[in-house]
Design an enzyme around this catalytic site. Structure first.
Site, PDB file in Angstrom:
ATOM      1  N   ARG A 107       0.812  -1.214   0.000  1.00 55.46           N
ATOM      2  CA  ARG A 107       0.000   0.000   0.000  1.00 55.46           C
ATOM      3  C   ARG A 107       0.846   1.265   0.000  1.00 55.46           C
ATOM      4  O   ARG A 107       2.055   1.227   0.219  1.00 55.46           O
ATOM      5  CB  ARG A 107      -0.930   0.023   1.220  1.00 55.46           C
ATOM      6  N   THR A 139      11.696   3.370   8.949  1.00 53.06           N
ATOM      7  CA  THR A 139      11.328   2.695   7.706  1.00 53.06           C
ATOM      8  C   THR A 139      11.802   3.476   6.482  1.00 53.06           C
ATOM      9  O   THR A 139      11.622   4.693   6.414  1.00 53.06           O
ATOM     10  CB  THR A 139       9.796   2.544   7.636  1.00 53.06           C
ATOM     11  N   LYS A 190      14.841  -0.011   8.394  1.00 49.04           N
ATOM     12  CA  LYS A 190      14.008  -1.116   7.899  1.00 49.04           C
ATOM     13  C   LYS A 190      13.679  -0.810   6.439  1.00 49.04           C
ATOM     14  O   LYS A 190      12.907   0.109   6.140  1.00 49.04           O
ATOM     15  CB  LYS A 190      12.748  -1.253   8.732  1.00 49.04           C
ATOM     16  N   LYS A 216      12.049  -1.332   2.954  1.00 46.16           N
ATOM     17  CA  LYS A 216      10.880  -1.954   2.340  1.00 46.16           C
ATOM     18  C   LYS A 216      11.232  -2.429   0.938  1.00 46.16           C
ATOM     19  O   LYS A 216      11.687  -1.629   0.096  1.00 46.16           O
ATOM     20  CB  LYS A 216       9.728  -0.948   2.267  1.00 46.16           C
ATOM     21  N   ASP A 247      12.152  -5.806   4.802  1.00 46.79           N
ATOM     22  CA  ASP A 247      10.756  -6.241   4.894  1.00 46.79           C
ATOM     23  C   ASP A 247      10.150  -6.340   3.493  1.00 46.79           C
ATOM     24  O   ASP A 247      10.002  -5.339   2.801  1.00 46.79           O
ATOM     25  CB  ASP A 247       9.960  -5.235   5.738  1.00 46.79           C
ATOM     26  N   GLU A 278      11.883  -9.860   6.855  1.00 44.60           N
ATOM     27  CA  GLU A 278      10.515  -9.884   7.359  1.00 44.60           C
ATOM     28  C   GLU A 278       9.522 -10.269   6.264  1.00 44.60           C
ATOM     29  O   GLU A 278       9.606  -9.769   5.145  1.00 44.60           O
ATOM     30  CB  GLU A 278      10.193  -8.490   7.924  1.00 44.60           C
ATOM     31  N   ASP A 326       5.346 -11.474  10.062  1.00 51.24           N
ATOM     32  CA  ASP A 326       4.532 -10.306  10.409  1.00 51.24           C
ATOM     33  C   ASP A 326       3.074 -10.565  10.027  1.00 51.24           C
ATOM     34  O   ASP A 326       2.275 -10.990  10.866  1.00 51.24           O
ATOM     35  CB  ASP A 326       5.105  -9.046   9.735  1.00 51.24           C
ATOM     36  N   LYS A 346       2.021  -6.814  16.473  1.00 49.41           N
ATOM     37  CA  LYS A 346       1.407  -5.498  16.318  1.00 49.41           C
ATOM     38  C   LYS A 346       0.053  -5.518  17.021  1.00 49.41           C
ATOM     39  O   LYS A 346      -0.735  -6.443  16.808  1.00 49.41           O
ATOM     40  CB  LYS A 346       1.211  -5.152  14.834  1.00 49.41           C
ATOM     41  N   ASP A 400       9.899  -1.492  16.061  1.00 49.26           N
ATOM     42  CA  ASP A 400       9.670  -0.799  14.791  1.00 49.26           C
ATOM     43  C   ASP A 400       8.513   0.162  15.055  1.00 49.26           C
ATOM     44  O   ASP A 400       7.383  -0.096  14.678  1.00 49.26           O
ATOM     45  CB  ASP A 400       9.343  -1.842  13.718  1.00 49.26           C
ATOM     46  N   ASP A 422       8.363   3.712  14.524  1.00 43.23           N
ATOM     47  CA  ASP A 422       8.744   5.037  14.005  1.00 43.23           C
ATOM     48  C   ASP A 422       7.563   5.856  13.494  1.00 43.23           C
ATOM     49  O   ASP A 422       7.732   7.032  13.162  1.00 43.23           O
ATOM     50  CB  ASP A 422       9.770   4.864  12.866  1.00 43.23           C
TER      51      ASP A 422
HETATM   52 MG    MG Z   1       6.137  -5.771   8.241  1.00 40.93          MG
END
Ligand code: MG
Length: 368
Positions: free
Chosen positions: A29, A140, A165, A167, A195, A221, A246, A270, A323, A325
Site C-alpha cells: 500500500r 522505515t 528497515k 521496504k 521487509d 521480514e 509479520d 502489532k 519498529d 517510528d
Molecule cells: Mg512488516
C-alpha cells in the site's frame, strides 16, 4: 475489607488526523496521511483511558466505518457497566463480542490498560513488567526507486537512526540491488532490516535471502504471502538470515501454529493485528517459551496506540526489537504526552498509564 468497584460508564469515539512528512510506500500500500479512530473509555470515578485503531484495509480488512461500528454496536454493549477490576472478564467479552475486527478490539484493550494502570497509579510499562526505561526504534525506508531509497537512507542516518528497515517486495532482482546500494551508501556500522511485505514467491525469497546475506542483514521480514505458512517455513529453513513473521501472525493461535511448525525465527507483534495488549502478552509468552524473540511494530498510527506498543516493548525482556517510528514520520502531532523521540531513542512521560494528557481530534479535544 470493603472492595471499591470502578465501573465502565461510557465509550466515545473520534477521529484523529495527521499528514505524513513523505509518502509511506510498501509492497502492499501507499499512504500520505494517517486518519485513525480514537477511543475514550470513562469510568464512574472519572478515570479516562485512551486507545487508537488504525484502519488498514489491506492488512486487517478494517475501515473507519467498520471500526466505529464494531465498537459502538458490539464491544460497547458487551462491556458497559462492567467493573474494571474484572479485567479478564472484560477482555473475554470484547474478544467474544465480534469475530476478527482486531484493530477495533485493540483500541478498547489499550484504553482499558490505560485505565487499569492509572487506577494502580503506575506508568503502563511498569504495570506490565517494567523491564526497560527506554527503548530504541528503527526507521522505515519506503519502497521507491533505488536512488530515492539511498537518499532516504542517508537522511535517516543523519537524523540519528542506526537501524533502517528497508521496504522491498517488488521485483526480487531489483530488491537485491536496492539492499546492496543502501549498504554501500550507509557503510557497515548501520544495522539493516529488510521487509518484503509478502512480495516474493518462496523460491525468489530463498534466492534473495542468500544474496542479501552478503550485505550483513539482521533479519528478513514476511518474505511470502501471509497465508503461505509452508512457504514461510521453507524460506526460514533455507535462509542464512533470520526470518520474521509479520502478516502471517495475528492471533495467539497463529503464534502456536508458527512456533510449532518452526515457520519463523522471530515474531513481529502489532497491537492492531492481535487485538491489543492482552493478546500481545500471550504471543510474547508463547514465543519466549519456544526461544523465539519478538519485535513490536505498528501500522501507520498516531501516538496513542504507538505509545501503548512502546510501553509493551519496554515491559518485556523478550521483546528485543522495536519498529515504532510511525509518529516520527508525521508532520504534526495531535497527541500531547505519551512517548518522546530523540533520534531513534524513545522515552516515556512520567504520567500514570500511557501518560497521555490531551488528544486533538478532527472536531473535538479528548482529555480536557
Ligand atoms: Mg512488516
Amino acid at each position: 475489607m470493603e472492595v471499591v468497584k470502578t465501573k465502565i460508564v461510557d465509550i466515545k469515539t473520534g477521529i484523529i488526523k495527521a499528514s505524513l512528512k513523505k509518502p509511506f510506500i510498501t509492497a502492499l500500500r501507499r499512504a500520505i496521511e494517517v486518519e485513525d479512530v480514537i477511543v475514550k473509555i470513562i469510568t464512574d470515578e472519572g478515570l479516562e483511558g485512551f486507545g487508537e485503531a488504525a484502519p488498514t484495509p489491506a492488512i486487517t480488512g478494517e475501515t473507519h466505518g467498520s471500526i466505529i461500528e464494531a465498537i459502538e454496536k458490539f464491544i460497547k454493549p458487551a462491556i458497559i457497566g462492567m467493573n474494571i477490576e474484572d479485567f479478564e472478564e472484560i477482555i473475554k467479552k470484547i474478544n467474544n463480542s465480534i469475530l476478527h475486527n482486531t484493530s477495533a478490539k485493540a483500541a478498547c484493550d489499550i484504553a482499558l490498560y490505560d485505565i487499569l494502570s492509572k487506577y494502580y497509579e503506575v506508568p503502563l510499562y511498569q504495570f506490565l513488567g517494567g523491564a526497560k526505561k527506554s527503548i530504541s526504534t528503527d526507521i522505515t525506508i519506503s519502497l521507491n526507486d533505488i536512488e530515492k531509497m539511498v537518499l532516504d537512507s542517508i537522511e535517516a542516518v543523519n537524523q540519528g537512526f542506526n537501524t533502517l528497515k528497508i521496504k522491498v517486495g517488488g521485483d526480487y532482482k531489483k530488491d537485491i540491488q536496492r539492499v546492496k546500494a543502501i549498504r554501500e551508501a550507509v557503510g557497515e556500522k548501520i544495522n539493516l532490516r529488510v521487509d518484503a511485505n509478502q512480495g516474493w514467491k518462496t523460491k525468489e525469497a530463498i534466492f534473495a535471502a542468500n544474496e542479501i546475506a552478503k550485505y550483513n542483514i539482521e533479519l528478513l521480514e514476511q518474505p511470502v504471502k501471509a497465508y503461505d505458512l509452508e512457504g514461510l517455513k521453507e524460506v526460514t529453513k533455507n535462509s542464512p538470515i533470520p526470518v520474521m513473521a509479520d502478516e502471517s501472525i495475528f492471533s495467539p493461535y497463529d503464534a502456536v501454529k508458527i512456533i510449532s511448525m518452526k515457520a519463523a525465527d522471530i515474531i513481529n507483534i502489532k497491537l492492531m493485528k492481535c487485538g491489543g495488549i492482552y493478546n500481545a502478552l500471550k504471543i510474547n509468552s508463547l514465543a519466549e517459551s519456544a526461544g523465539i524473540e519478538c519485535m513490536v511494530g505498528s501500522m501507520m498510527e498516531c501516538k496513542v496506540s504507538v505509545t501503548a506498543a512502546a510501553h509493551l516493548a519496554a515491559a518485556k525482556s523478550n521483546i528485543t526489537r522495536c519498529d515504532l517510528d510511525a509518529p516520527f514520520l508525521l508532520n504534526n502531532d495531535p497527541v500531547i504526552g505519551g512517548i518522546f523521540y530523540n533520534g531513534s531513542d524513545i522515552t516515556f512521560s512520567e504520567g500514570f498509564g500511557l501518560g497521555i494528557e490531551k488528544i486533538e481530534l478532527k472536531n473535538e479535544i479528548f482529555g480536557e
